[in-house]
Design a protein around this motif. Sequence first.
Motif, PDB file in Angstrom:
ATOM      1  N   LEU A 126      17.996  13.608  24.542  1.00  0.00           N
ATOM      2  CA  LEU A 126      19.170  12.747  24.405  1.00  0.00           C
ATOM      3  C   LEU A 126      20.243  13.061  25.437  1.00  0.00           C
ATOM      4  N   HIS A 127      20.169  14.249  26.059  1.00  0.00           N
ATOM      5  CA  HIS A 127      21.127  14.581  27.114  1.00  0.00           C
ATOM      6  C   HIS A 127      21.009  13.629  28.298  1.00  0.00           C
ATOM      7  N   LEU A 128      19.858  12.974  28.421  1.00  0.00           N
ATOM      8  CA  LEU A 128      19.639  12.047  29.535  1.00  0.00           C
ATOM      9  C   LEU A 128      20.423  10.745  29.370  1.00  0.00           C
ATOM     10  N   VAL A 129      20.849  10.448  28.154  1.00  0.00           N
ATOM     11  CA  VAL A 129      21.599   9.202  27.912  1.00  0.00           C
ATOM     12  C   VAL A 129      22.975   9.322  28.573  1.00  0.00           C
ATOM     13  N   PRO A 130      23.345   8.394  29.460  1.00  0.00           N
ATOM     14  CA  PRO A 130      24.641   8.463  30.157  1.00  0.00           C
ATOM     15  C   PRO A 130      25.816   8.424  29.179  1.00  0.00           C
ATOM     16  N   HIS A 131      26.929   9.061  29.576  1.00  0.00           N
ATOM     17  CA  HIS A 131      28.107   9.135  28.713  1.00  0.00           C
ATOM     18  C   HIS A 131      28.640   7.753  28.379  1.00  0.00           C
ATOM     19  N   SER A 132      28.537   6.823  29.317  1.00  0.00           N
ATOM     20  CA  SER A 132      29.088   5.480  29.090  1.00  0.00           C
ATOM     21  C   SER A 132      28.335   4.718  28.002  1.00  0.00           C
ATOM     22  N   LEU A 133      27.109   5.159  27.684  1.00  0.00           N
ATOM     23  CA  LEU A 133      26.305   4.475  26.669  1.00  0.00           C
ATOM     24  C   LEU A 133      26.257   5.228  25.338  1.00  0.00           C
TER      25      LEU A 133
END
Length: 649
Positions: free
Chosen positions: A157-164
């Motif tokens: 889940l760390h791969l999910v960008p902060h904006s999303l």
Amino acid sequence: MTTQSEVNRTEQQEDLLNSLIAFTKDHRATYWSGTLSEFLERVMTADPQGAARTSHQYMWDMIRWMGGEDEKGNFRCRLFDQELFGVDESIDRVVDYFKAAAAGSEVGRRLLLLLGPPSGGKSTLVILLKRGLEEYSHTEAGAIYAIQGCPVHESPLHLVPHSLRSRFRDTYGVDIKGEVCPHCRTRLENDYQGDFLRMPVERVFISEAGRVGIGTYAPHDPTTADLADLVGSVDLSKVAEYGDEGDPRAWSWSGAVYAASRGMLEMIEILKVKREFLYLLLTLTQEKNVKVSRFPLIYLDETILAHTNLAEFRKFLQESENEALLDRMVIIQVPYTLNYKDEARIYKKLISSAAAAFREVHLDPHVLHAAAVFAILTRLHDGEDKELEMGKKVRLYANEEVDGYAHAETERLKQRMPDEGLAGISPRFVINSLSNAIIQSNAKSITTMDVLLALKDSIENDARIDPKRKRKWIDYLVLARKDFYNRWVKEDVHKALFVSFEQEAQDLLDKYLDEVEATLDNRHIKDPITNEERKPDERFLRAVEEKIHISDSGKQSFRQEVVRKAMGAYKRGEKFTLDSHAQLHNAVQQYLFEQRRDVLRLVSSTTRPDEEVRQKISVVEKRLVEEYGYDSHSAREALNYVTTLMAQE
């Protein structure tokens, strides 16, 4: 012809095989791998809470999976049941720590420090938690996923960008915390051109040996200890390949904090390390990141569980600059147990894991308990009336009935003296003495007196113990023998001898009941032979009742209770027997023993006993062997010992 022992062994083997089969069914883990896109579609959708667990939540889920309710309805983790005894309070505090941390409490931002004397169970507790994590990760409930090839096996889940991430929270109901590690960020950019949905994900299994989810650090020489043992260093063999010391792929990710990511880091003797080690660890617990040269902050989610002994902790307390460090620790004391029954279970566990030659030696039924009583005595603070008070305290801590004390007294004693159990004899000292007793004995049988003498020898020859303490501990050996072992062995012989006089015992019970009824009705008793009437035999009644400590003021209510039970049995058409009243059974047994002690004295007599007496002695020995845990050698020694005690009375 098949013997009973062979039948029992076959049944044990079948039970073990069935248990192994059941275990494999419960722990049948399914490996999974795929892209982040497939992970979100298949795994995340099925169990979003499980896929997004923090290390503390994962630990708490493991503890709950291993747990259940005891007979009182309280939560109990079976993970510790067969290995740790007498430290339930400490275990409960550890469990409460993980429960609070998993719920998001501030304690999750604190380092957990176990503090206690050597051989008190600290290391065992940590080892069991590590084994629990390994086992849990092989179950479906404990499935844990990581970016494939990540040196810190971080959450996909760390791969999910902060904006999303806010939309992710709205969709799945979970928060994403953490940053992609430098190694995976470089891979994402170089190998996948920033397409995070193509990054490979796999299910991982926690393994201390495989350095996945469990890290362990033990300082060997604090003066030469290097932070690289925790956070790694440049891998010179890879610098030539990647051309830059700042490339994450040229970094050695072998540090213990990386191995522990997503699980638990064990710090052994933590207070022996340099202060910069402690600051790094405390920052890791509070901020969940570490800083190493050439890289930005590296996010690591792990539980840090440390342990140390009292000597190191007291030295640490004396340095005022450590106050800030102490404020960021949750300290849980793990003292020695003060319950001699639990202490004996520790010895039994240690013996069961010893060499076969050690296990094959027969121990009489009181060896471990007598040694345990001695160990507990060394851990208590002296009372005003030492012999009386110390013996009572040992019994209270073992939840036994003590005249003049309620069970609530135990808690009051613990509150008054919270540091009891933090010093004294360790289980290892007792086991070493027991080993010496076995080595020095040619017989394959060890008695309680053998072990008490071996403990005395160990104390006298231990250069670490000062003379004053040696004298005190030898006094405790005497107390353990006089107040505990003497009582236990006499009770065994009482009961074993009792079977030879069962009819006499029933006659005594009937006589007691007749005398009590006459006393309560205020009437005379007719002698069956002379037909003369006489008053009830108060001396006889009190002689029986005093065996179980019925006071003169309490005799009336006790007698009324006996008559009520006798009347109840009569109304049900049953005979009032010794089994109908446990206290009275014990009283009659002891009274009869006193009346028949002449039989027992013949055991050690130089004159040859007649056939009838010899047969009764044989019955006693056989009963001691078959029903009370003795062998023929220790049974004979017990009879001789009790005979000697009676000669001294």
